[in-house]
Design a protein around this motif. Structure first.
Motif, PDB file in Angstrom:
ATOM      1  N   PRO A 322      61.109  20.410  72.481  1.00  0.00           N
ATOM      2  CA  PRO A 322      59.680  20.669  72.300  1.00  0.00           C
ATOM      3  C   PRO A 322      59.318  20.873  70.835  1.00  0.00           C
ATOM      4  O   PRO A 322      60.134  21.335  70.039  1.00  0.00           O
ATOM      5  CB  PRO A 322      59.437  21.951  73.117  1.00  0.00           C
ATOM      6  CG  PRO A 322      60.773  22.602  73.211  1.00  0.00           C
ATOM      7  CD  PRO A 322      61.769  21.486  73.255  1.00  0.00           C
ATOM      8  N   SER A 323      58.108  20.503  70.491  1.00  0.00           N
ATOM      9  CA  SER A 323      57.615  20.679  69.131  1.00  0.00           C
ATOM     10  C   SER A 323      56.515  21.731  69.129  1.00  0.00           C
ATOM     11  O   SER A 323      55.714  21.818  70.061  1.00  0.00           O
ATOM     12  CB  SER A 323      57.072  19.357  68.582  1.00  0.00           C
ATOM     13  OG  SER A 323      56.025  18.864  69.401  1.00  0.00           O
ATOM     14  N   LEU A 324      56.512  22.547  68.106  1.00  0.00           N
ATOM     15  CA  LEU A 324      55.523  23.607  67.954  1.00  0.00           C
ATOM     16  C   LEU A 324      54.547  23.209  66.855  1.00  0.00           C
ATOM     17  O   LEU A 324      54.949  22.947  65.727  1.00  0.00           O
ATOM     18  CB  LEU A 324      56.192  24.938  67.597  1.00  0.00           C
ATOM     19  CG  LEU A 324      55.250  26.099  67.250  1.00  0.00           C
ATOM     20  CD1 LEU A 324      54.352  26.438  68.430  1.00  0.00           C
ATOM     21  CD2 LEU A 324      56.047  27.313  66.804  1.00  0.00           C
ATOM     22  N   ARG A 325      53.280  23.137  67.206  1.00  0.00           N
ATOM     23  CA  ARG A 325      52.266  22.717  66.240  1.00  0.00           C
ATOM     24  C   ARG A 325      51.127  23.736  66.231  1.00  0.00           C
ATOM     25  O   ARG A 325      50.660  24.185  67.277  1.00  0.00           O
ATOM     26  CB  ARG A 325      51.730  21.337  66.587  1.00  0.00           C
ATOM     27  CG  ARG A 325      50.667  20.808  65.625  1.00  0.00           C
ATOM     28  CD  ARG A 325      50.256  19.399  65.985  1.00  0.00           C
ATOM     29  NE  ARG A 325      51.335  18.472  65.777  1.00  0.00           N
ATOM     30  CZ  ARG A 325      51.594  17.870  64.622  1.00  0.00           C
ATOM     31  NH1 ARG A 325      50.842  18.144  63.566  1.00  0.00           N
ATOM     32  NH2 ARG A 325      52.584  17.019  64.519  1.00  0.00           N
ATOM     33  N   LEU A 326      50.703  24.104  65.034  1.00  0.00           N
ATOM     34  CA  LEU A 326      49.553  24.979  64.843  1.00  0.00           C
ATOM     35  C   LEU A 326      48.430  24.158  64.226  1.00  0.00           C
ATOM     36  O   LEU A 326      48.641  23.435  63.241  1.00  0.00           O
ATOM     37  CB  LEU A 326      49.899  26.136  63.903  1.00  0.00           C
ATOM     38  CG  LEU A 326      50.961  27.127  64.391  1.00  0.00           C
ATOM     39  CD1 LEU A 326      51.230  28.175  63.321  1.00  0.00           C
ATOM     40  CD2 LEU A 326      50.516  27.802  65.685  1.00  0.00           C
ATOM     41  N   THR A 327      47.246  24.257  64.811  1.00  0.00           N
ATOM     42  CA  THR A 327      46.073  23.579  64.264  1.00  0.00           C
ATOM     43  C   THR A 327      44.957  24.590  64.094  1.00  0.00           C
ATOM     44  O   THR A 327      44.790  25.503  64.911  1.00  0.00           O
ATOM     45  CB  THR A 327      45.595  22.429  65.185  1.00  0.00           C
ATOM     46  OG1 THR A 327      45.295  22.955  66.476  1.00  0.00           O
ATOM     47  CG2 THR A 327      46.653  21.353  65.297  1.00  0.00           C
ATOM     48  N   ALA A 328      44.211  24.452  63.034  1.00  0.00           N
ATOM     49  CA  ALA A 328      43.093  25.358  62.767  1.00  0.00           C
ATOM     50  C   ALA A 328      41.945  24.563  62.185  1.00  0.00           C
ATOM     51  O   ALA A 328      42.145  23.564  61.479  1.00  0.00           O
ATOM     52  CB  ALA A 328      43.514  26.463  61.800  1.00  0.00           C
ATOM     53  N   SER A 329      40.757  24.971  62.511  1.00  0.00           N
ATOM     54  CA  SER A 329      39.570  24.324  61.960  1.00  0.00           C
ATOM     55  C   SER A 329      38.506  25.388  61.734  1.00  0.00           C
ATOM     56  O   SER A 329      38.463  26.414  62.431  1.00  0.00           O
ATOM     57  CB  SER A 329      39.044  23.236  62.906  1.00  0.00           C
ATOM     58  OG  SER A 329      38.670  23.784  64.160  1.00  0.00           O
ATOM     59  N   GLY A 330      37.670  25.165  60.773  1.00  0.00           N
ATOM     60  CA  GLY A 330      36.610  26.118  60.474  1.00  0.00           C
ATOM     61  C   GLY A 330      35.618  25.509  59.505  1.00  0.00           C
ATOM     62  O   GLY A 330      35.912  24.515  58.846  1.00  0.00           O
ATOM     63  N   GLY A 331      34.416  26.114  59.465  1.00  0.00           N
ATOM     64  CA  GLY A 331      33.413  25.580  58.567  1.00  0.00           C
ATOM     65  C   GLY A 331      32.030  26.056  58.922  1.00  0.00           C
ATOM     66  O   GLY A 331      31.837  27.171  59.436  1.00  0.00           O
ATOM     67  N   LEU A 332      31.079  25.191  58.701  1.00  0.00           N
ATOM     68  CA  LEU A 332      29.671  25.501  58.931  1.00  0.00           C
ATOM     69  C   LEU A 332      29.094  24.484  59.908  1.00  0.00           C
ATOM     70  O   LEU A 332      29.316  23.276  59.760  1.00  0.00           O
ATOM     71  CB  LEU A 332      28.890  25.454  57.614  1.00  0.00           C
ATOM     72  CG  LEU A 332      29.356  26.440  56.522  1.00  0.00           C
ATOM     73  CD1 LEU A 332      28.716  26.088  55.194  1.00  0.00           C
ATOM     74  CD2 LEU A 332      29.004  27.870  56.926  1.00  0.00           C
ATOM     75  N   GLN A 333      28.348  24.999  60.902  1.00  0.00           N
ATOM     76  CA  GLN A 333      27.793  24.122  61.929  1.00  0.00           C
ATOM     77  C   GLN A 333      26.401  24.639  62.305  1.00  0.00           C
ATOM     78  O   GLN A 333      26.224  25.824  62.600  1.00  0.00           O
ATOM     79  CB  GLN A 333      28.716  24.125  63.145  1.00  0.00           C
ATOM     80  CG  GLN A 333      28.387  23.082  64.198  1.00  0.00           C
ATOM     81  CD  GLN A 333      29.389  23.140  65.339  1.00  0.00           C
ATOM     82  OE1 GLN A 333      29.292  24.028  66.185  1.00  0.00           O
ATOM     83  NE2 GLN A 333      30.343  22.227  65.337  1.00  0.00           N
ATOM     84  N   SER A 334      25.423  23.725  62.316  1.00  0.00           N
ATOM     85  CA  SER A 334      24.054  24.155  62.611  1.00  0.00           C
ATOM     86  C   SER A 334      23.244  22.972  63.120  1.00  0.00           C
ATOM     87  O   SER A 334      23.482  21.819  62.724  1.00  0.00           O
ATOM     88  CB  SER A 334      23.396  24.734  61.349  1.00  0.00           C
ATOM     89  OG  SER A 334      22.034  25.030  61.581  1.00  0.00           O
ATOM     90  N   ILE A 335      22.252  23.304  63.997  1.00  0.00           N
ATOM     91  CA  ILE A 335      21.343  22.260  64.470  1.00  0.00           C
ATOM     92  C   ILE A 335      20.076  22.211  63.601  1.00  0.00           C
ATOM     93  O   ILE A 335      19.245  21.326  63.760  1.00  0.00           O
ATOM     94  CB  ILE A 335      20.939  22.496  65.946  1.00  0.00           C
ATOM     95  CG1 ILE A 335      20.246  23.853  66.109  1.00  0.00           C
ATOM     96  CG2 ILE A 335      22.154  22.393  66.855  1.00  0.00           C
ATOM     97  CD1 ILE A 335      19.714  24.103  67.502  1.00  0.00           C
ATOM     98  N   ASP A 336      19.997  23.148  62.676  1.00  0.00           N
ATOM     99  CA  ASP A 336      18.870  23.185  61.749  1.00  0.00           C
ATOM    100  C   ASP A 336      19.423  23.086  60.339  1.00  0.00           C
ATOM    101  O   ASP A 336      20.200  23.939  59.904  1.00  0.00           O
ATOM    102  CB  ASP A 336      18.086  24.491  61.924  1.00  0.00           C
ATOM    103  CG  ASP A 336      16.807  24.511  61.083  1.00  0.00           C
ATOM    104  OD1 ASP A 336      16.593  23.533  60.310  1.00  0.00           O
ATOM    105  OD2 ASP A 336      16.048  25.478  61.193  1.00  0.00           O
TER     106      ASP A 336
END
Length: 474
Positions: A322-336
Motif C-alpha cells: 500500500p502507498s500512503l499519500r497526503l493531499t492538501a488544498s486551500g485558498g480563496l473561494q467566493s460566488i461574489d
C-alpha cells in the motif's frame, strides 16, 4: 463554553494530523527494498598468459600523454577530444541523464500547484436546484493551492533515486568508453599513416632502381646478353612498382579522410611525424585482472546498468504494497467577486489515506516480472563484458608477442634479400644469372621491406589495443 469546544475540536484535529505523521515516519523505516551487493564474478585466469600476475599496476594505469610521447600525436588527440562528434554526442547524453538524476533526487519533495478558476453555470429550470432558485445563474471565483506528498514507506522513491543515479553514472562511463576508443583510433590511424609514408618511400626508392634496371637490361640486349623478353619483363616489374606506389598514395588520402572525421574536421591533409622517429617503449604490465578490468569503461557501464535494473526491481516490488499519500488544498473561494479576497472566502482541506492495489489487470505483477528479467539480463551483460575484456587483453598480448617475434625475423630476412638483390645485378652484368632470377630477387626484397614496415605498425597497434583493453585512455 463554545470557546472551549472550539479549542477541543482544533486540538483533536491537530492530534490526528500528528498521529498520521508519526505513523508515516515509523512506517518509512520498514523498507522492503534490498541493498545492492556486487555479484561474485570469476576473474581468475581471465588473461591467457603464462605470466604470474601479482602486480597491481597495469599498462592501463598509464596516462595517454605518457604512452604517446609524439607531440604532434598529442596535439591530434587533444583536438579529437575537443571536436569529435561522438564525444560531443555522449556529452549531451550525460546532460539528459543528469536532468533525470535531478528529478529522481526530488522524489521526496511534495508537489505544489497554484490555480485561479472562474466557473460560470446556467442551471436548468427543470433541474434539482434550478426549479427552486429564482436566479439560475451562478458564478464562482477560486484561487487555490494544491499540495500532494507520498511517503516512501517501502523505499520506492529511494530505489528510483538510486536507479537514475546509476543510469547517470552509466552515461559517464559510456562517454569514457567513447573517449578510450577515440584515443586508440586516433593513435592507431596516426601510426598507420606514418607506415604508409614509409612504405611509399620504399616504393619510390625501388622505383628509381627499377628505372635503372630497365636501362641496364636494354644495354644488355644491345650486347646480345638478353633478349626482348627480358626487357619487357623488367619493364613490367617497373610498372608493377608504379602501381604499388599509386595504391599507397590512394590509401594515404583515404586514411587522412578517416583521421579528419575522428578529429571532427573536414577531410584534409593530416600533420604527422615519421615512423623512424617513433619510440613506443611501454612497460607491458597486465596487472591483476579484477583490478585492471575495474578501469574499463564498458565494464563499469555494464555494472551501473546492473545497479539500475536492480533498483528498478525494488521499485516494481514496492508496488505490491500500500502507498500512503497526503493531499492538501486551500485558498480563496467566493460566488461574489467583491468578497473574493475577504476572510470569509478562505477554505482548506487535508486528506490522508492508504491505497492497496488489488486487481489491476496484472499490471503490477507484469512490471515486476519484466524488471526481474531485465536485472538478470543486465547481470549476464556484465559477466559478458568481463569475458570480452579478458579476450581482448589476451588477443592484444598475443598479437604484440607475435609481431615482436616476426619483427626480429623479418629484419634479418630484409637484410638477406637486399644483399641478394644487389648481388643479382652484378651477376647479371657478367652473365652468371638470368634476368628472371634478378626480377625475383628484387620483387622479394621489395615485398619484404613493405612487410617489415607492416610488422612495425602492427606491433605499435597491438600495444595501443592492449592499452585500450586494460582500460587506459581516460
Amino acid at each position: 463554553m463554545m470557546y472551549l469546544n472550539n479549542i477541543k475540536m482544533k486540538f483533536f484535529k491537530n492530534y490526528k494530523i500528528l498521529v498520521l505523521i508519526a505513523a508515516t515516519t515509523l512506517m518509512q523505516s520498514c523498507f522492503v527494498a534490498k541493498d545492492y551487493e556486487r555479484p561474485e564474478v570469476k576473474t581468475d585466469n581471465l588473461y591467457r598468459t603464462d605470466a604470474v600476475l601479482k602486480d597491481s599496476l597495469s599498462l592501463g594505469n598509464l596516462s595517454w600523454d605518457k604512452l604517446f610521447t609524439d607531440p604532434i600525436l598529442q596535439k591530434q588527440i587533444k583536438k579529437g577530444l575537443e571536436h569529435n562528434i561522438d564525444i560531443r554526442i555522449s556529452i549531451q547524453t550525460i546532460v539528459a541523464a543528469e536532468a533525470n538524476m535531478k528529478q529522481g533526487k526530488a522524489g521526496y519533495l511534495p508537489t505544489l500547484g497554484l490555480g485561479v478558476d472562474w466557473t460560470h453555470q446556467e442551471l436548468s429550470r427543470n433541474s434539482q436546484f434550478g426549479a427552486f432558485l429564482p436566479n439560475r445563474t451562478t458564478d464562482q471565483y477560486q484561487f487555490a493551492a494544491n499540495l500532494s506528498w507520498e511517503a516512501d514507506i517501502w523505499g520506492k522513491i529511494r530505489s528510483n533515486k538510486r536507479a537514475v543515479n546509476a543510469s547517470y553514472l552509466q552515461t559517464i562511463a559510456a562517454k569514457q568508453a567513447v573517449q578510450t576508443q577515440l584515443i586508440s583510433s586516433i593513435a592507431a590511424t596516426y601510426f598507420q599513416l606514418m607506415a604508409l609514408d614509409s612504405q611509399l618511400l620504399v616504393a619510390n626508392s625501388n622505383l628509381a632502381n627499377r628505372i635503372k634496371s630497365v636501362e641496364v637490361i636494354k644495354a644488355l640486349k644491345q650486347s646480345g646478353s638478353v633478349n626482348e623478353v627480358g626487357v619487357k619483363q623488367t619493364e613490367a616489374q617497373l610498372y608493377a612498382t608504379q602501381i604499388i606506389a599509386e595504391d599507397l598514395k590512394n590509401s594515404i588520402i583515404i586514411l587522412e579522410n578517416t583521421m579528419s572525421i575522428l578529429l571532427g574536421d573536414v577531410p584534409g591533409k593530416i600533420e604527422r611525424s615519421s615512423l623512424d622517429l617513433q619510440e613506443l617503449t611501454a612497460d607491458i604490465k597486465l596487472g591483476i585482472p579484477s583490478m585492471a578490468l575495474s578501469k574499463r569503461p564498458d565494464v563499469i557501464a555494464a555494472e551501473y546498468n546492473l545497479i539500475a535494473t536492480f533498483e528498478m526491481t525494488n521499485v516494481a516490488r514496492s508496488s505490491f504494497y500500500p502507498s500512503l499519500r497526503l493531499t492538501a488544498s486551500g485558498g480563496l473561494q467566493s460566488i461574489d467577486i467583491k468578497e473574493w479576497f475577504s476572510a470569509n472566502s478562505l477554505f482548506a482541506s487535508v486528506i490522508g489515506g492508504l491505497t492497496q492495489p488489488l486487481f489491476n489487470q496484472r499490471q503490477i505483477r507484469t512490471r515486476h516480472e519484466v524488471a526481474k528479467a531485465n536485472q538478470e539480463r543486465a547481470y549476464l551483460q556484465f559477466e559478458q563484458s568481463l569475458l570480452n575484456a579478458g579476450k581482448e587483453v589476451s588477443d592484444a598480448l598475443q598479437q604484440y608477442q607475435n609481431e615482436s617475434t616476426k619483427l626480429k625475423i623479418r629484419s634479418k630476412q630484409v637484410q638477406a634479400l637486399r644483399t641478394a638483390a644487389d648481388f643479382s645485378d652484378e651477376l647479371l652484368t657478367y652473365g652468371l644469372v638470368n634476368y628472371l632470377e634478378v626480377l625475383t630477387a628484387k620483387d622479394q626484397a621489395l615485398n619484404t621491406e613493405l612487410n617489415l614496415i607492416d610488422n612495425q605498425v602492427r606491433q605499435y597497434t597491438a600495444v595501443i589495443t592492449l592499452y585500450k583493453a586494460l582500460g587506459g585512455g581516460w
